[in-house]
Each structure stands twice: as C-alpha cells, then as structure tokens.
Design an enzyme around this catalytic site. Structure first.
Site, short mmCIF file in Angstrom:
data_model
loop_
_atom_site.label_atom_id
_atom_site.label_comp_id
_atom_site.label_asym_id
_atom_site.label_seq_id
_atom_site.Cartn_x
_atom_site.Cartn_y
_atom_site.Cartn_z
N LYS A 83 31.90 -17.27 -24.55
CA LYS A 83 30.61 -17.09 -25.20
C LYS A 83 29.83 -18.41 -25.14
O LYS A 83 30.32 -19.46 -25.54
CB LYS A 83 30.80 -16.67 -26.66
CG LYS A 83 31.46 -15.31 -26.83
CD LYS A 83 30.51 -14.18 -26.51
CE LYS A 83 31.10 -12.83 -26.88
NZ LYS A 83 30.16 -11.72 -26.66
N ASP A 136 29.25 -14.98 -21.20
CA ASP A 136 28.36 -14.12 -21.97
C ASP A 136 27.46 -15.00 -22.82
O ASP A 136 27.91 -15.62 -23.78
CB ASP A 136 29.17 -13.17 -22.85
CG ASP A 136 28.31 -12.14 -23.56
OD1 ASP A 136 27.07 -12.20 -23.41
OD2 ASP A 136 28.86 -11.28 -24.25
N GLU A 188 26.94 -12.37 -18.17
CA GLU A 188 26.59 -11.18 -18.94
C GLU A 188 25.40 -11.47 -19.85
O GLU A 188 25.41 -12.45 -20.60
CB GLU A 188 27.80 -10.74 -19.77
CG GLU A 188 27.59 -9.46 -20.53
CD GLU A 188 28.83 -9.04 -21.31
OE1 GLU A 188 28.66 -8.38 -22.36
OE2 GLU A 188 29.95 -9.39 -20.89
N ASP A 221 24.14 -6.03 -20.97
CA ASP A 221 24.83 -5.61 -22.20
C ASP A 221 23.78 -5.12 -23.19
O ASP A 221 23.53 -3.92 -23.31
CB ASP A 221 25.64 -6.76 -22.79
CG ASP A 221 26.43 -6.34 -24.03
OD1 ASP A 221 26.28 -5.18 -24.47
OD2 ASP A 221 27.20 -7.15 -24.57
N LYS A 252 29.01 -0.17 -24.24
CA LYS A 252 29.72 -0.25 -25.52
C LYS A 252 29.73 1.14 -26.16
O LYS A 252 28.67 1.75 -26.35
CB LYS A 252 29.04 -1.25 -26.46
CG LYS A 252 28.94 -2.69 -25.92
CD LYS A 252 30.27 -3.38 -25.92
CE LYS A 252 30.17 -4.82 -25.40
NZ LYS A 252 29.33 -5.70 -26.25
#
Length: 338
Positions: free
Chosen positions: A154, A178, A204, A229, A251
């Site tokens: 992240k 991400d 991402e 995403d 998701k």
C-alpha cells in the site's frame, strides 16, 4: 428458509493503514441461512469510504426477512435478481446474503461451489499478502514476519519509491502496488518507471475513481499495467474501464456478491482485460467464498483473514500464497463456537 444475522469485531495483528484511513478493529456482519438441515454462510464488512456500517446492513436485511424466509428453491441467479430489487441501495448486505445463499445451494447439491460451477482449481493463482502503510522499519518488519511469494504494498505517501526500494532489499518476491487513489497522472507515470525496475508487476488504482481522462492517459503511456479498483464497483463499470485500465479488481461486497462478480469476470474477459478479485480485511467466511472464483482469475488478493489476530471461522487455508480448500461442501466455511 431461516436467516440469522451476527456481527463481530475482528481484531487485526497490526494497525492497517492505506492512503486515506487506519484501523485496528474491523466490524463485520455474518449471515447464516438455514434450510433442510443445512447452513450457508456469507459475510460483509463495514466500510467508511462507502458509508456502510454493520448496523445499516443489519437493518436492511431485517427489513426483508419475510422475503428471505419465503424463498428456498430458486437458483442463486434467480434469488440474487429478486433480492437485488430489495437491496439495490446496499450492495454490501446483498453480498452477504448472496454468498450465504450460494453456500447453502451448493451444500444442498452435495458439491463444493467451484464444482457446481464446473470449474477446475488445477491452475489457481496464488494470493498476495498486503503490507499496509507504516513507518518504514515496521513495513520491513511486517514483510519479514510473513515470508511470501507475492506482496501487495500500500502506497500513497511522499516517500513511495524509497519505501519500495528499501523493501526490495529484503525479498525477491513479486511486488504489486496499490496507491488507493493517492497519485496524480505525472506521479503515476514517473513512479511506474521506477517501480518497474524494482520488480513491480502492476499498479492498482493510482488515481481517484472518477478521473476518466486521467485514467485513459495513464492507460496509454504507463510502462506498467494498471488495474481498476475504486473505478470498478458494479457490473456497469466494467465497460467503462475498458480502454482505461488493463484489468479490473472486483470486490464482492461492492458489486453485490458472488453472482454478479462472475458476470463481471466474464465481461472483463470479453474485453480482453485481466481479472482479479480482491478482499477486505475479513474473516475466513468471506475469504473462503473468494477461493471458489480462483479458477476464473488471473490475480487474487485474498489475504484478509491472515491480517487478523484472531479469526471467527474455519474454511480455506493459505500457505505460501497457495489456497487449500476445506473438505466440506459449499464454500467450506463454518463459524467457530457459533
């Protein structure tokens, strides 16, 4: 069919930080559907980014209990379409309900869910393991604590390249990045060049969800693939992401469950896009459901239960990125001490 709704507070091993939030506790809601001596389980976690709480999900599900208890024999697709008309403003609650119904339906048929779908797990992708934003020494500690073949890192800080440069010193694993909407076009394009040299596989959602012109520019010029995403929430978004992203990360809680997720995967493949399913920080109930989509995916991020200090369920297990299915039918998950 009877419904039981439970809520839990999942404790994390470490504070989990992304570009916009941090938390140590993750509230989650578990749906159990009972019929003919079988129980099906589903899960959805709270999410402040989408204004979802366990209380709001519970309220929306309790409001349609007469509908739920009057249904029993439909296919999961038929049940989803009927339920979605009543839960169209709460995809998270719909996800938990759809997941539980798929689990129950497969158990009644005496099959694992992927068997019911006619897919084979022989070439399943491995899952990554997430390293949340933290002080650099703690990020290194987390990486060493969990040796893994693929890491999702992240980012979205002022020191992103320095972070990955340092992490690279400690492992030869594949990296995925991400940024959770934390970068600009210029940052994305420049960072991609540096990160490709550091062994990064893809980026991402580097920019905010609705910046479609920016997404298109990055799509055309980035030296790394870009996976959507936050820009790919529900089924209608897959077509929007075509020619703006190289792939989509679906998701389950955002799109409304396993049933629409499979339609989204099929559509993404139609457009020649890479397919990925991601998890939330959730228990083994939700993770076990994701596992049955693996034969249809290029990538997967299903480490949510590994981030917990204590799980509330049993089901699939994961070692070195490889997912092992439970022996039981359906999604293979059961609550502990329920």
């Amino acid at each position: 069919m009877k419904i039981i709704i439970r809520t839990f507070k999942l404790k994390l091993k470490h504070t989990f930080t992304i570009s916009r939030e941090s938390h140590d506790i993750q509230p989650t809601l578990i749906v159990e559907l009972q019929s003919e001596g079988f129980s099906g389980f589903g899960e959805a976690t709270s999410n402040p980014y989408y204004n979802i709480t366990v209380d709001s999900m519970r309220a929306h599900l309790e409001a349609i209990i007469p509908f739920i208890e009057s249904h029993n024999d439909e296919t999961p697709e038929e049940f989803w379409y009927a339920a979605s008309a009543l839960l169209k403003n709460d995809m998270f609650a719909l996800c938990a309900l759809d997941m539980a119904y798929n689990d129950l339906y497969a158990k009644k048929k005496g099959k694992k869910l992927y068997e019911l779908w006619g897919t084979s797990p022989l070439h399943n992708p491995k899952t990554d393991y997430t390293i949340g934003i933290d002080k650099l020494d703690k990020m290194v500690m987390k990486l060493k604590e969990m040796p893994w073949p693929i890491y999702k890192i992240k980012l979205g800080t002022k020191d992103d390249i320095a972070i990955v440069t340092e992490l690279r010193k400690h492992t030869d694993a594949r990296f995925r990045i991400d940024a959770n909407c934390g970068w600009t076009v210029t940052e994305t394009l420049n960072n991609a060049i540096a990160l490709k040299k550091l062994g990064v596989e893809f980026l991402e959602q580097p920019m905010k969800a609705d910046q479609w012109a920016a997404h298109k520019e990055v799509f055309k010029h980035s030296v790394l693939p870009i996976i959507a995403d936050e820009s790919c929430i529900v089924e209608e978004d897959v077509a929007k992401c075509h020619n703006h992203f190289h792939g989509v990360n679906i998701k389950l809680v955002k799109c409304g469950g396993l049933t629409p997720a499979r339609r989204m995967i099929a559509e993404a493949k139609h457009y020649g896009m890479k397919t990925m399913v991601g998890c939330m920080t959730e228990s083994t109930v939700g993770i076990s459901a994701i596992a049955h989509l693996l034969p249809e995916l290029d990538y997967v991020d299903m480490d949510g239960a590994l981030l917990l200090s204590e799980d509330i369920a049993t089901g699939v297990t994961i070692t070195d990125g490889i997912i092992h299915y439970a022996d039981s039918n359906g999604i293979g998950a059961s609550l502990i001490n329920r």
